[in-house]
Design an enzyme around this catalytic site. Structure first.
Site, PDB file in Angstrom:
ATOM      1  N   ASP A 119       0.800  -1.204   0.030  1.00  0.00           N
ATOM      2  CA  ASP A 119      -0.151  -0.088   0.035  1.00  0.00           C
ATOM      3  C   ASP A 119       0.947   1.193  -0.011  1.00  0.00           C
ATOM      4  O   ASP A 119       2.181   1.065  -0.004  1.00  0.00           O
ATOM      5  CB  ASP A 119      -0.894  -0.185   1.140  1.00  0.00           C
ATOM      6  N   SER A 153      -0.566 -10.190  -1.742  1.00  0.00           N
ATOM      7  CA  SER A 153      -1.605  -9.856  -0.994  1.00  0.00           C
ATOM      8  C   SER A 153      -1.977 -10.933  -0.084  1.00  0.00           C
ATOM      9  O   SER A 153      -2.957 -10.711   0.907  1.00  0.00           O
ATOM     10  CB  SER A 153      -2.885  -9.961  -1.851  1.00  0.00           C
ATOM     11  N   SER A 335      -6.088 -12.701   4.067  1.00  0.00           N
ATOM     12  CA  SER A 335      -5.310 -11.929   2.947  1.00  0.00           C
ATOM     13  C   SER A 335      -5.201 -10.619   3.491  1.00  0.00           C
ATOM     14  O   SER A 335      -5.637 -10.214   4.626  1.00  0.00           O
ATOM     15  CB  SER A 335      -6.093 -11.858   1.521  1.00  0.00           C
ATOM     16  N   TYR A 336      -4.347  -9.784   2.994  1.00  0.00           N
ATOM     17  CA  TYR A 336      -4.121  -8.186   3.249  1.00  0.00           C
ATOM     18  C   TYR A 336      -5.167  -7.691   3.723  1.00  0.00           C
ATOM     19  O   TYR A 336      -6.330  -7.348   2.811  1.00  0.00           O
ATOM     20  CB  TYR A 336      -3.144  -7.711   2.226  1.00  0.00           C
ATOM     21  N   PRO A 337      -5.172  -7.119   4.807  1.00  0.00           N
ATOM     22  CA  PRO A 337      -6.671  -6.320   5.566  1.00  0.00           C
ATOM     23  C   PRO A 337      -6.809  -5.051   5.041  1.00  0.00           C
ATOM     24  O   PRO A 337      -7.837  -4.448   5.357  1.00  0.00           O
ATOM     25  CB  PRO A 337      -6.596  -6.566   6.914  1.00  0.00           C
TER      26      PRO A 337
END
EC number: 5.6.2.1
Length: 862
Positions: A119, A153, A335-337
């Site tokens: 991100d 991810s 997975s990526y939150p």
């Protein structure tokens, strides 16, 4: 053989990725900072054999701050913070020595692969790591590429291996957008916060907040809460009337009918309709309808929806929910939150993720049926281009996770299964009746196929009484028709879930920062969290927002911050210049700041109504050294002493109790001393209010008590009560607490270490003599004969608390207990004890001691 350095964002993440890539054959050791491990293995990279070194950082390596004097509130006009104040990047956590650690591990490496979170914040950390590592790496020749970025991810074998096979480059534009946000928030937030904190805390004594903070995102967030509060306060209930009818379908059953006009606000008109219908004996069926309808399965889960449900259904605050989700991610369960996307890409392995849940004791039957019958493609949602929706990546049980982690994981998993399930189908039946001239309706629902509500039962269609089979023209006897008087009700206070929705709608914050902004307005005492996680503004929060509206509404409205967020997104996309956006935004807020300062009287008028002036607040406690009149102790945050005669305010240590210290006075300024204490098992020390705020010696700083004062002869000073270097930290000195008898304590004047010692001794003094082994000051202890623990019925003993075997049996070392969570931090336990030189008290020898003696005392650590 060349070396590849790989860096992840968290130690647990580094370990998981290294295990996957090395297939388990790796060696690990702790790094020099003790917080991050280094995992090494051999493999191939760019077609050649290499040695891999996988390690991590702990979040941001650097943080932005002002230089020198610009960090001192009393030395700088807040207006200078907008442009004149220089900034610098400092280590985010100096104790971790992260830059040095990265340089040690990166020295001599040939390539670097960045495994930071994918991100904008992760991109920013990429360049923080590169700034530390590139200068010490081997130089590339012939334009060879040495910096790589892994994008992933989830922590699964497939995702990690695919990321390693498709390495890219870090995105400098996204990193710049984070730099811009950091600088804007620092300059704008600090300028407004410093001004209004100093202005209002200098005038009012019962604000009950240690910081009157302003934030470009925080303040509009508070504005939403106060806007709802104002609607509640200004609401005036209106009386209205409704007609309610009952018809009998058989002897034992009746139907309750809803009036088609819904309600009227004139009683006489309602009475007229009642008179026209209550004489009717029969209700005639005007129309019937039966329609098959569907309740759609949910969209795939993104961060905002997860936070909303966590607050409204699980009772978890947004920040706690986000931290829990991050732990589940680093452990490989989800997975990526952090994602804004609600649409699965076409190549996402939905069946693979679903198979992971096929043997789960709670939903195995549902999953197996879906796999056998064929899954339903998830609804088309929004693709933000960041990460796939939040998805369970492996099965877990309640016993495995426990508590809030399990509850959040269970919801995420049920939500995922629901997205690949079928819609819920039901039959809606409606019958329209005519009673006299008025129409009434009743309806019912019958579930045909539960679909996704089988796995999300809280979303199921409510069971309703089935309607009788009838057709137009049929009649039923009227049981009764009556008129009900009701009142409109005000809206309730915003829930966290509703606030999250408003913030997302208006572009306030990001999916990652929304929980932080909500937590900030709670911590600042601007709102309180009530039953049902509803946010009720406090007096301080209400007055601040009303004051902003009175002076400059754009400071609290979401419009200006939303516009800034759009500009920051343009920087991230490479469509706007970083410097131009930064300069323009700061110029706008600088003008607003000057107008705010010039118009502060408008907000002050509102403060006067709600809060008491300093002179009228608090209780007399100690005497001022200037006028010798009593100063008032103001207990509300921030606790302080105020002399109304001199119009002077003196800050005090926070998060503890303050009382007068035996009416003793400071020999330097004649102020009466006060005693600060964090509780019976914690630290306590005397302090002079004037010296605490105006350090009398060059080697002292603001905020030091008598236990750090270097006065050469004062009986309360470090010079007279200091014993030796702290066993935990490198800069602290253990100081006798002369007020603690008969349960005597020795406490570090820097960290939270406390040694409980010599219980029931009636006198303990610090001697001028020193230990011949470690040079610490000796303690002279007198016991009552009846309670003396000394051998041979002795009542007096002088010795070194570190070296004397008699004293070592009488010492118990602990971290100080605290009466407030903000005070708990303190330095945690280290891998090794500090060996640095403590500041030597005047007249005292250097408090050094050999390792074996220090370890002897440390053995009592609990």
């Amino acid at each position: 053989m060349k070396t590849v350095l790989m860096v992840a964002e968290k130690p647990s993440l580094a370990q998981s990725i290294a295990k996957i890539l090395s297939r388990g054959s790796l060696s690990s050791h702790k790094g020099l900072n003790g917080a991050c491990s280094v995992h090494e293995y051999t493999g191939t990279f760019a077609g050649q054999p290499v040695r891999f070194k996988m390690t991590s950082v702990c979040g941001h390596v650097m943080t932005l701050d002002f230089l020198g004097k610009y960090n001192k509130w009393d030395k700088v006009d807040p207006a200078e913070l907008f442009s004149q104040a220089p900034t610098e990047k400092k280590e985010a956590n100096p104790k971790l020595n992260m830059v040095k650690f990265l340089q040690v591990e990166g020295r001599g490496c040939d390539y670097i692969v960045l495994w930071l979170d994918c991100d904008k914040e992760g991109e920013n950390i990429c360049f923080e790591v590169l700034d530390a590592v590139l200068p010490v790496m081997n130089k590339a020749y012939g334009g060879e590429k040495t910096v790589f970025r892994a994008r992933f991810s989830s922590i699964t074998d497939t995702d990690i291996c695919n990321a390693m096979a498709c390495l890219g480059e870090p995105d400098h534009n996204e990193a710049l957008s984070v730099d811009a946000r950091q600088e804007l928030d620092l300059r704008i937030g600090c300028a407004f916060t410093r001004f209004q904190t100093k202005y209002f805390q200098g005038k009012y004594g019962d604000l009950d907040s240690s910081l009157i903070s302003f934030g470009p995102c925080q303040t509009p967030t508070l504005g939403f809460c106060v806007e709802r509060h104002d609607k509640i306060q200004s609401f005036k209930p209106e009386t209205y009337w409704v007609l309610q009818a009952k018809v009998n379908t058989d002897k034992d059953r009746s139907l309750l009918l809803d009036w088609d006009r819904v309600r009227v606000f004139d009683r006489e008109i309602a009475q007229m309709f009642l008179n026209m219908t209550k004489l009717e004996k029969e209700a005639q069926v005007e129309a019937t309808s039966r329609k098959e309808k569907a309740k759609q399965r949910p969209l795939a889960l993104n961060t905002v929806e997860m936070l909303r449900v966590a607050s409204s259904s699980l009772g978890m605050g947004p920040q706690h929910a986000m931290q829990t989700a991050e732990r589940l991610y680093t452990q490989g369960y989800i997975s990526y939150p952090r994602t804004e996307t609600t649409h699965y890409p076409e190549n996402f392995d939905l069946k693979g993720s679903l198979r992971q849940q096929a043997n789960h004791p709670y939903w195995a039957d549902t999953v197996k049926r879906l796999l056998a019958e064929g899954i339903n493609r998830p609804r088309k949602g929004h693709d933000a281009g960041d990460h796939p929706p939040i998805t369970p990546m492996k099965s877990a049980t309640e016993a495995e996770l426990g508590g809030d982690a399990w509850r959040l994981y269970e919801y995420i998993t049920r939500h995922f299964i629901a997205t690949v399930s079928h819609d819920c189908k039901y039959l809606q039946s409606t019958i329209s009746f005519r009673i006299g001239p008025e129409l009434f309706t009743c309806s019912g629902k019958t579930v045909l196929s539960p679909g996704f509500t089988e796995i999300m039962p809280w979303q199921s269609v409510p069971l309703e009484e089935s309607l009788p089979t009838c057709q137009r023209g049929d009649t039923f006897p009227v049981g009764e028709v009556k008129m009900l008087e009701k009142q409109t009700s005000p809206p309730d206070y915003l829930t966290e879930a509703e606030l999250i929705t408003l913030m997302e709608k208006h572009g306030i914050g990001t999916d990652a920062s929304i929980p932080v902004h909500i937590n900030n307005i709670c911590q600042r005492n601007y709102v309180s969290v009530e039953t049902g996680r509803r946010l009720k503004p406090t007096n301080l929060g209400i007055v601040l927002v009303h004051g902003y509206y009175k002076i400059d509404a754009e400071l609290v409205l979401p419009t200006i911050r939303s516009a800034v967020e759009k500009q920051l997104n343009l920087i991230a996309q490479g469509k706007a210049d970083y410097r131009q956006v930064l300069g323009h935004t700061l110029d706008v807020f600088k003008r607003k700041f000057h107008y705010f300062v010039d118009s502060i009287a408008g907000m002050d008028e509102l403060m006067e109504v709600s809060f008491s002036p300093l002179a009228a607040t608090g209780k007399p406690l100690s005497r001022c050294g200037k006028c010798h009149r009593f100063m008032k102790y103001i207990q509300a945050k921030p606790s302080r002493l105020h002399c109304s005669h001199c119009d002077e305010t003196y800050t005090l240590p926070q998060n503890g109790t303050i009382k007068l210290y035996k009416e003793l006075r400071c020999p330097l300024d004649d102020f009466e001393l006060v005693l600060w204490s964090s509780g019976s098992r914690g630290k306590s020390y005397p302090l002079c209010p004037y010296c605490y705020n105006h350090p009398p010696f060059r080697d002292m700083k603001k905020g030091m008590g008598c236990n750090e004062c270097t006065h050469p002869s004062c009986q309360h000073s470090l010079s007279m009560l200091g014993i030796g270097q702290c066993v935990e930290c490198e800069s602290g000195v253990l100081v006798l607490d002369p007020t603690s008898g008969p349960k005597w304590k020795v406490a570090c004047n820097k960290c939270s270490v406390v040694a409980h010692c010599f219980e029931n001794a009636h006198r303990v003094r610090v001697s001028t003599d020193t230990c011949s082994v470690c040079e610490a000051a000796l303690l002279d202890v007198d016991f009552n004969k009846a309670k003396s623990p000394l051998p041979g019925d002795e009542t007096q003993h002088m010795g070194c608390v570190f070296c004397d075997p008699v004293f070592q049996e009488l010492v118990e070392l602990k971290h100080a207990a605290s009466c407030h969570p903000m005070h708990r931090g303190g330095p945690g336990r280290r891998q090794g004890r500090g060996r640095g030189r403590a500041r030597r008290p005047p007249g005292k020898p250097n408090p050094r001691r050999p390792k074996d003696k220090m370890s002897a005392l440390a053995a009592y650590f609990v």
